[in-house]
Design a protein around this motif. Structure first.
Motif, PDB file in Angstrom:
ATOM      1  N   THR A   1       0.825  -1.198   0.000  1.00  0.00           N
ATOM      2  CA  THR A   1       0.000   0.000   0.000  1.00  0.00           C
ATOM      3  C   THR A   1       0.868   1.261   0.000  1.00  0.00           C
ATOM      4  O   THR A   1       2.022   1.210   0.434  1.00  0.00           O
ATOM      5  N   TYR A   2       0.331   2.344  -0.510  1.00  0.00           N
ATOM      6  CA  TYR A   2       1.062   3.608  -0.494  1.00  0.00           C
ATOM      7  C   TYR A   2       0.732   4.382   0.779  1.00  0.00           C
ATOM      8  O   TYR A   2      -0.350   4.212   1.363  1.00  0.00           O
ATOM      9  N   VAL A   3       1.688   5.215   1.198  1.00  0.00           N
ATOM     10  CA  VAL A   3       1.602   5.879   2.490  1.00  0.00           C
ATOM     11  C   VAL A   3       1.945   7.360   2.327  1.00  0.00           C
ATOM     12  O   VAL A   3       2.910   7.695   1.623  1.00  0.00           O
ATOM     13  N   VAL A   4       1.177   8.231   2.965  1.00  0.00           N
ATOM     14  CA  VAL A   4       1.523   9.654   2.982  1.00  0.00           C
ATOM     15  C   VAL A   4       2.423   9.898   4.195  1.00  0.00           C
ATOM     16  O   VAL A   4       2.097   9.483   5.310  1.00  0.00           O
ATOM     17  N   THR A   5       3.552  10.550   3.969  1.00  0.00           N
ATOM     18  CA  THR A   5       4.510  10.762   5.062  1.00  0.00           C
ATOM     19  C   THR A   5       4.636  12.250   5.403  1.00  0.00           C
ATOM     20  O   THR A   5       3.924  13.094   4.860  1.00  0.00           O
ATOM     21  N   GLN A   6       5.574  12.504   6.296  1.00  0.00           N
ATOM     22  CA  GLN A   6       5.721  13.801   6.950  1.00  0.00           C
ATOM     23  C   GLN A   6       5.604  15.053   6.079  1.00  0.00           C
ATOM     24  O   GLN A   6       5.031  16.052   6.502  1.00  0.00           O
ATOM     25  N   ASN A   7       6.170  15.019   4.881  1.00  0.00           N
ATOM     26  CA  ASN A   7       6.244  16.280   4.147  1.00  0.00           C
ATOM     27  C   ASN A   7       4.894  16.820   3.680  1.00  0.00           C
ATOM     28  O   ASN A   7       4.803  17.962   3.233  1.00  0.00           O
ATOM     29  N   CYS A   8       3.858  16.042   3.820  1.00  0.00           N
ATOM     30  CA  CYS A   8       2.502  16.546   3.513  1.00  0.00           C
ATOM     31  C   CYS A   8       1.991  17.497   4.593  1.00  0.00           C
ATOM     32  O   CYS A   8       1.183  18.391   4.316  1.00  0.00           O
ATOM     33  N   ILE A   9       2.489  17.326   5.805  1.00  0.00           N
ATOM     34  CA  ILE A   9       1.982  18.101   6.944  1.00  0.00           C
ATOM     35  C   ILE A   9       2.163  19.610   6.709  1.00  0.00           C
ATOM     36  O   ILE A   9       3.239  20.064   6.320  1.00  0.00           O
ATOM     37  N   ARG A  10       1.093  20.343   6.921  1.00  0.00           N
ATOM     38  CA  ARG A  10       1.036  21.801   6.725  1.00  0.00           C
ATOM     39  C   ARG A  10       1.159  22.237   5.259  1.00  0.00           C
ATOM     40  O   ARG A  10       1.371  23.416   4.975  1.00  0.00           O
ATOM     41  N   CYS A  11       1.109  21.295   4.327  1.00  0.00           N
ATOM     42  CA  CYS A  11       1.143  21.639   2.895  1.00  0.00           C
ATOM     43  C   CYS A  11      -0.196  21.257   2.265  1.00  0.00           C
ATOM     44  O   CYS A  11      -0.941  22.088   1.822  1.00  0.00           O
ATOM     45  N   LYS A  12      -0.461  19.941   2.240  1.00  0.00           N
ATOM     46  CA  LYS A  12      -1.737  19.429   1.743  1.00  0.00           C
ATOM     47  C   LYS A  12      -2.060  19.954   0.341  1.00  0.00           C
ATOM     48  O   LYS A  12      -3.065  20.616   0.127  1.00  0.00           O
ATOM     49  N   TYR A  13      -1.200  19.641  -0.602  1.00  0.00           N
ATOM     50  CA  TYR A  13      -1.394  20.111  -1.980  1.00  0.00           C
ATOM     51  C   TYR A  13      -2.608  19.470  -2.664  1.00  0.00           C
ATOM     52  O   TYR A  13      -3.206  20.052  -3.556  1.00  0.00           O
ATOM     53  N   THR A  14      -2.909  18.251  -2.277  1.00  0.00           N
ATOM     54  CA  THR A  14      -4.061  17.463  -2.785  1.00  0.00           C
ATOM     55  C   THR A  14      -4.025  17.108  -4.273  1.00  0.00           C
ATOM     56  O   THR A  14      -5.028  16.654  -4.812  1.00  0.00           O
ATOM     57  N   ASP A  15      -2.899  17.292  -4.945  1.00  0.00           N
ATOM     58  CA  ASP A  15      -2.785  16.814  -6.334  1.00  0.00           C
ATOM     59  C   ASP A  15      -2.956  15.293  -6.381  1.00  0.00           C
ATOM     60  O   ASP A  15      -3.400  14.737  -7.383  1.00  0.00           O
ATOM     61  N   CYS A  16      -2.590  14.657  -5.297  1.00  0.00           N
ATOM     62  CA  CYS A  16      -2.682  13.192  -5.190  1.00  0.00           C
ATOM     63  C   CYS A  16      -4.130  12.710  -5.319  1.00  0.00           C
ATOM     64  O   CYS A  16      -4.411  11.707  -5.963  1.00  0.00           O
ATOM     65  N   VAL A  17      -5.032  13.467  -4.714  1.00  0.00           N
ATOM     66  CA  VAL A  17      -6.439  13.076  -4.669  1.00  0.00           C
ATOM     67  C   VAL A  17      -7.035  12.962  -6.062  1.00  0.00           C
ATOM     68  O   VAL A  17      -7.799  12.052  -6.368  1.00  0.00           O
ATOM     69  N   GLU A  18      -6.639  13.904  -6.894  1.00  0.00           N
ATOM     70  CA  GLU A  18      -7.217  14.005  -8.220  1.00  0.00           C
ATOM     71  C   GLU A  18      -6.995  12.755  -9.079  1.00  0.00           C
ATOM     72  O   GLU A  18      -7.820  12.406  -9.902  1.00  0.00           O
ATOM     73  N   GLU A  86      -7.621  23.781  -2.816  1.00  0.00           N
ATOM     74  CA  GLU A  86      -6.465  24.664  -2.727  1.00  0.00           C
ATOM     75  C   GLU A  86      -5.520  24.155  -1.633  1.00  0.00           C
ATOM     76  O   GLU A  86      -5.982  23.759  -0.562  1.00  0.00           O
ATOM     77  N   PRO A  87      -4.212  24.200  -1.880  1.00  0.00           N
ATOM     78  CA  PRO A  87      -3.261  23.822  -0.819  1.00  0.00           C
ATOM     79  C   PRO A  87      -3.401  24.771   0.361  1.00  0.00           C
ATOM     80  O   PRO A  87      -3.966  25.855   0.216  1.00  0.00           O
ATOM     81  N   LEU A  88      -2.852  24.402   1.511  1.00  0.00           N
ATOM     82  CA  LEU A  88      -2.866  25.312   2.652  1.00  0.00           C
ATOM     83  C   LEU A  88      -2.085  26.572   2.271  1.00  0.00           C
ATOM     84  O   LEU A  88      -1.148  26.534   1.473  1.00  0.00           O
ATOM     85  N   GLU A  89      -2.493  27.681   2.860  1.00  0.00           N
ATOM     86  CA  GLU A  89      -2.001  28.992   2.449  1.00  0.00           C
ATOM     87  C   GLU A  89      -0.477  29.109   2.460  1.00  0.00           C
ATOM     88  O   GLU A  89       0.110  29.676   1.553  1.00  0.00           O
ATOM     89  N   ASP A  90       0.147  28.575   3.531  1.00  0.00           N
ATOM     90  CA  ASP A  90       1.604  28.691   3.629  1.00  0.00           C
ATOM     91  C   ASP A  90       2.309  27.376   3.271  1.00  0.00           C
ATOM     92  O   ASP A  90       3.374  27.063   3.787  1.00  0.00           O
ATOM     93  N   ALA A  91       1.711  26.635   2.347  1.00  0.00           N
ATOM     94  CA  ALA A  91       2.266  25.337   1.933  1.00  0.00           C
ATOM     95  C   ALA A  91       3.708  25.457   1.435  1.00  0.00           C
ATOM     96  O   ALA A  91       4.574  24.659   1.806  1.00  0.00           O
ATOM     97  N   GLU A  92       3.981  26.469   0.629  1.00  0.00           N
ATOM     98  CA  GLU A  92       5.331  26.606   0.066  1.00  0.00           C
ATOM     99  C   GLU A  92       6.374  26.835   1.160  1.00  0.00           C
ATOM    100  O   GLU A  92       7.492  26.356   1.076  1.00  0.00           O
TER     101      GLU A  92
END
Ligand code: SF4
Ligand code: F3S
Length: 106
Positions: A1-18, A86-92
């Protein structure tokens, strides 16, 4: 299975969902997880993540192992997300910052 790891935290770009053909992403306030029983291992989401936060479970590094359990647990609790938002505001700003686990809002 695939796993979302740490670097998603506070970013949440959601391109993956699409791109997920089985809609197995679940959404928290500042992180997404994959339901391990629903993921069909297609691998489509992995290259889509701008934060490179998605890995096959076998490829998750030693220091990120906890995220295998975190994905399993929180995917039972959080609501399903099926469309890109939309990603979280301060994702970058937060992208690639270390030690974000403590900031995960469960
Ligand atoms: Fe969805 Fe495929 Fe990613 Fe699993 S590997 S979460 S099925 S896109
Ligand atoms: Fe997170 Fe990357 Fe998806 S930052 S929401 S795993 S595109």
């Amino acid at each position: 299975t695939y796993v979302v790891t740490q670097n998603c935290i506070r970013c949440k770009y959601t391109d993956c969902v699409e791109v997920c053909p089985v809609d197995c992403f679940y959404e928290g306030e500042n992180f997404l997880v994959i339901h391990p029983d629903e993921c069909i291992d297609c691998g489509l989401c992995e290259p889509e993540c701008p934060a490179e936060a998605i890995f096959l479970d076998d490829d998750v590094t030693e220091d990120q192992q906890i995220f295998i359990e975190i994905n399993a647990q929180l995917s039972e609790k959080w609501p399903n997300i099926t469309e890109r938002i939309e990603p979280l505001e301060d994702a970058e700003e937060w992208k690639d910052k270390p030690n974000k686990l403590a900031l995960l809002i469960k």
